[in-house]
Design a protein around this motif. Structure first.
Motif, PDB file in Angstrom:
ATOM      1  N   PRO A  43       0.843  -1.167   0.022  1.00 25.80           N
ATOM      2  CA  PRO A  43      -0.093   0.067  -0.036  1.00 25.80           C
ATOM      3  C   PRO A  43       0.854   1.243   0.051  1.00 25.80           C
ATOM      4  CG  PRO A  43      -0.090  -1.025   2.186  1.00 25.80           C
ATOM      5  CD  PRO A  43       0.721  -1.932   1.379  1.00 25.80           C
ATOM      6  N   GLN A  44       0.589   2.250  -0.774  1.00 25.68           N
ATOM      7  CA  GLN A  44       1.232   3.476  -0.905  1.00 25.68           C
ATOM      8  C   GLN A  44       0.743   4.526  -0.136  1.00 25.68           C
ATOM      9  OE1 GLN A  44       4.159   3.571  -2.630  1.00 25.68           O
ATOM     10  NE2 GLN A  44       4.001   1.382  -2.604  1.00 25.68           N
ATOM     11  N   PRO A  45       1.281   5.471   0.415  1.00 28.31           N
ATOM     12  CA  PRO A  45       0.634   6.653   1.126  1.00 28.31           C
ATOM     13  C   PRO A  45       0.031   7.365   0.410  1.00 28.31           C
ATOM     14  CG  PRO A  45       3.126   6.822   0.776  1.00 28.31           C
ATOM     15  CD  PRO A  45       2.857   5.466   0.425  1.00 28.31           C
ATOM     16  N   ASN A  46      -1.222   8.243   0.961  1.00 25.65           N
ATOM     17  CA  ASN A  46      -1.839   9.008   0.143  1.00 25.65           C
ATOM     18  C   ASN A  46      -1.514  10.528   0.672  1.00 25.65           C
ATOM     19  OD1 ASN A  46      -3.829  10.137  -1.819  1.00 25.65           O
ATOM     20  ND2 ASN A  46      -5.440   9.833  -0.085  1.00 25.65           N
ATOM     21  N   HIS A  47      -1.323  11.264  -0.465  1.00 28.27           N
ATOM     22  CA  HIS A  47      -0.830  12.658   0.065  1.00 28.27           C
ATOM     23  C   HIS A  47      -1.852  13.662  -0.852  1.00 28.27           C
ATOM     24  CE1 HIS A  47       2.451  11.354   2.677  1.00 28.27           C
ATOM     25  NE2 HIS A  47       3.035  10.546   1.198  1.00 28.27           N
ATOM     26  N   VAL A  48      -2.171  14.629  -0.262  1.00 25.63           N
ATOM     27  CA  VAL A  48      -2.977  15.822  -0.830  1.00 25.63           C
ATOM     28  C   VAL A  48      -1.714  16.802  -1.256  1.00 25.63           C
ATOM     29  CG1 VAL A  48      -4.669  17.245  -0.788  1.00 25.63           C
ATOM     30  CG2 VAL A  48      -4.969  15.204   0.136  1.00 25.63           C
ATOM     31  N   LEU A  49      -1.494  17.000  -2.498  1.00 21.85           N
ATOM     32  CA  LEU A  49      -0.586  18.094  -2.705  1.00 21.85           C
ATOM     33  C   LEU A  49      -1.255  19.124  -3.755  1.00 21.85           C
ATOM     34  CD1 LEU A  49       2.169  15.201  -3.822  1.00 21.85           C
ATOM     35  CD2 LEU A  49       2.122  16.461  -1.550  1.00 21.85           C
ATOM     36  N   GLN A  57      -4.253  14.179  -5.530  1.00 18.59           N
ATOM     37  CA  GLN A  57      -3.905  13.445  -4.530  1.00 18.59           C
ATOM     38  C   GLN A  57      -2.923  12.189  -5.066  1.00 18.59           C
ATOM     39  OE1 GLN A  57      -6.864  11.535  -2.108  1.00 18.59           O
ATOM     40  NE2 GLN A  57      -8.294  13.211  -2.320  1.00 18.59           N
ATOM     41  N   THR A  58      -2.025  11.698  -4.337  1.00 17.87           N
ATOM     42  CA  THR A  58      -0.909  10.727  -4.999  1.00 17.87           C
ATOM     43  C   THR A  58      -1.729   9.373  -5.598  1.00 17.87           C
ATOM     44  OG1 THR A  58      -0.374   9.948  -2.786  1.00 17.87           O
ATOM     45  CG2 THR A  58       0.827  11.617  -3.607  1.00 17.87           C
ATOM     46  N   ASN A  59      -2.978   9.319  -4.864  1.00 12.21           N
ATOM     47  CA  ASN A  59      -3.569   7.972  -5.148  1.00 12.21           C
ATOM     48  C   ASN A  59      -4.258   8.070  -6.583  1.00 12.21           C
ATOM     49  OD1 ASN A  59      -5.800   9.298  -4.410  1.00 12.21           O
ATOM     50  ND2 ASN A  59      -6.365   7.548  -2.891  1.00 12.21           N
ATOM     51  N   GLY A  60      -4.450   9.256  -7.146  1.00 12.54           N
ATOM     52  CA  GLY A  60      -5.233   9.337  -8.347  1.00 12.54           C
ATOM     53  C   GLY A  60      -6.587   9.619  -8.296  1.00 12.54           C
ATOM     54  N   THR A  61      -7.152   9.793  -7.125  1.00 12.62           N
ATOM     55  CA  THR A  61      -8.546   9.958  -6.918  1.00 12.62           C
ATOM     56  C   THR A  61      -8.773  11.563  -6.993  1.00 12.62           C
ATOM     57  OG1 THR A  61      -8.586   9.971  -4.530  1.00 12.62           O
ATOM     58  CG2 THR A  61      -9.220   8.012  -5.774  1.00 12.62           C
ATOM     59  N   PRO A  62      -9.722  12.069  -7.739  1.00 14.75           N
ATOM     60  CA  PRO A  62      -9.859  13.659  -7.601  1.00 14.75           C
ATOM     61  C   PRO A  62     -10.060  14.099  -6.324  1.00 14.75           C
ATOM     62  CG  PRO A  62     -11.728  12.512  -8.703  1.00 14.75           C
ATOM     63  CD  PRO A  62     -10.787  11.482  -8.116  1.00 14.75           C
ATOM     64  N   VAL A  63      -9.749  15.568  -5.953  1.00 16.08           N
ATOM     65  CA  VAL A  63      -9.880  16.031  -4.884  1.00 16.08           C
ATOM     66  C   VAL A  63     -10.857  16.842  -5.078  1.00 16.08           C
ATOM     67  CG1 VAL A  63      -8.758  17.864  -3.319  1.00 16.08           C
ATOM     68  CG2 VAL A  63      -7.209  16.132  -4.449  1.00 16.08           C
ATOM     69  N   THR A  64     -11.875  16.855  -4.171  1.00 18.30           N
ATOM     70  CA  THR A  64     -13.092  17.664  -3.794  1.00 18.30           C
ATOM     71  C   THR A  64     -12.915  19.088  -3.321  1.00 18.30           C
ATOM     72  OG1 THR A  64     -13.732  16.684  -2.019  1.00 18.30           O
ATOM     73  CG2 THR A  64     -14.654  15.801  -3.999  1.00 18.30           C
ATOM     74  N   THR A  65     -13.126  20.093  -3.961  1.00 15.27           N
ATOM     75  CA  THR A  65     -12.900  21.374  -3.350  1.00 15.27           C
ATOM     76  C   THR A  65     -13.945  22.181  -2.838  1.00 15.27           C
ATOM     77  OG1 THR A  65     -12.797  22.410  -5.435  1.00 15.27           O
ATOM     78  CG2 THR A  65     -10.685  21.918  -4.570  1.00 15.27           C
ATOM     79  N   THR A  66     -14.036  22.754  -1.669  1.00 21.94           N
ATOM     80  CA  THR A  66     -15.275  23.213  -1.285  1.00 21.94           C
ATOM     81  C   THR A  66     -15.414  24.565  -1.728  1.00 21.94           C
ATOM     82  OG1 THR A  66     -14.279  24.024   0.648  1.00 21.94           O
ATOM     83  CG2 THR A  66     -15.319  21.885   0.743  1.00 21.94           C
ATOM     84  N   ALA A  67     -14.477  25.429  -2.164  1.00 14.61           N
ATOM     85  CA  ALA A  67     -14.537  26.703  -2.158  1.00 14.61           C
ATOM     86  C   ALA A  67     -13.801  26.923  -3.782  1.00 14.61           C
ATOM     87  CB  ALA A  67     -13.504  27.975  -1.419  1.00 14.61           C
ATOM     88  N   PRO A  68     -14.534  27.811  -4.922  1.00 18.26           N
ATOM     89  CA  PRO A  68     -13.985  27.807  -6.048  1.00 18.26           C
ATOM     90  C   PRO A  68     -12.845  28.808  -5.909  1.00 18.26           C
ATOM     91  CG  PRO A  68     -15.965  29.227  -5.941  1.00 18.26           C
ATOM     92  CD  PRO A  68     -15.806  28.700  -4.728  1.00 18.26           C
ATOM     93  N   THR A  69     -11.779  28.244  -6.899  1.00 12.78           N
ATOM     94  CA  THR A  69     -10.534  29.031  -7.008  1.00 12.78           C
ATOM     95  C   THR A  69     -10.699  30.386  -8.071  1.00 12.78           C
ATOM     96  OG1 THR A  69      -9.781  27.715  -8.754  1.00 12.78           O
ATOM     97  CG2 THR A  69      -9.221  26.990  -6.327  1.00 12.78           C
TER      98      THR A  69
END
Length: 124
Positions: A43-49, A57-69
Motif C-alpha cells: 500500500p502506498q501512502p496517500n498525500h494531498v498535494l 492526491q497521489t493515489n489518483g482520486t480527484p480532490v473535491t474542493t469546497t471553495a472555487p478558486t
C-alpha cells in the motif's frame, strides 16, 4: 532502526515485505541471478498535494474542493498588448526569413531560394 541523513537522525520501523520469485532470471558477472517481487501489492501512502494552484492526491482520486478558486490576474492580455506581441513575433520571423534568403542566395541554392520566396509571400 536509526538512520542519519545529512546529520539529521531519525527512526524508522523495519518493514519486512514477503517476496516471491518474479520469473526473471539471468547471469550477472558469471553468477546466476533470480529476480524477486513483492508477494502482494504494497500500500502506498496517500498525500494531498498542490502544484501551480491545482490540488491533487497521489493515489489518483480527484480532490473535491469546497471553495472555487479565483485568479486575481486577468485571464487574457489586453488587445493592444496582444497586437504588439503578434507584430513583434511577425517581425522576428521576417527578419529570420530574410537572413535565410541571403544565405541561400550566397550559396546559389535556387530550390531553397524559391521555397523561401514562397514563404515570404505567405507573410506579405
Amino acid at each position: 532502526m536509526q538512520l542519519i541523513y545529512r546529520g539529521v537522525k531519525y527512526e524508522t520501523s523495519e518493514q519486512h515485505i514477503p517476496l516471491v520469485e518474479s520469473g526473471a532470471k539471468g547471469l550477472y558477472r558469471g553468477a546466476q541471478w533470480v529476480g524477486h517481487k513483492a508477494a502482494e501489492p504494497v500500500p502506498q501512502p496517500n498525500h494531498v498535494l498542490c502544484w501551480r494552484g491545482v490540488t491533487y492526491q497521489t493515489n489518483g482520486t480527484p480532490v473535491t474542493t469546497t471553495a472555487p478558486t479565483t485568479s486575481t490576474a486577468p485571464s487574457v492580455l489586453p488587445q493592444r498588448k496582444r497586437d504588439s506581441l503578434a507584430e513583434a513575433h511577425r517581425h522576428a520571423i521576417l527578419k529570420t526569413l530574410e537572413r535565410r534568403l541571403q544565405v541561400a542566395r550566397s550559396q546559389g541554392n535556387e530550390d531553397l531560394i524559391s521555397l523561401l520566396e514562397e514563404e515570404w509571400q505567405q507573410f506579405a
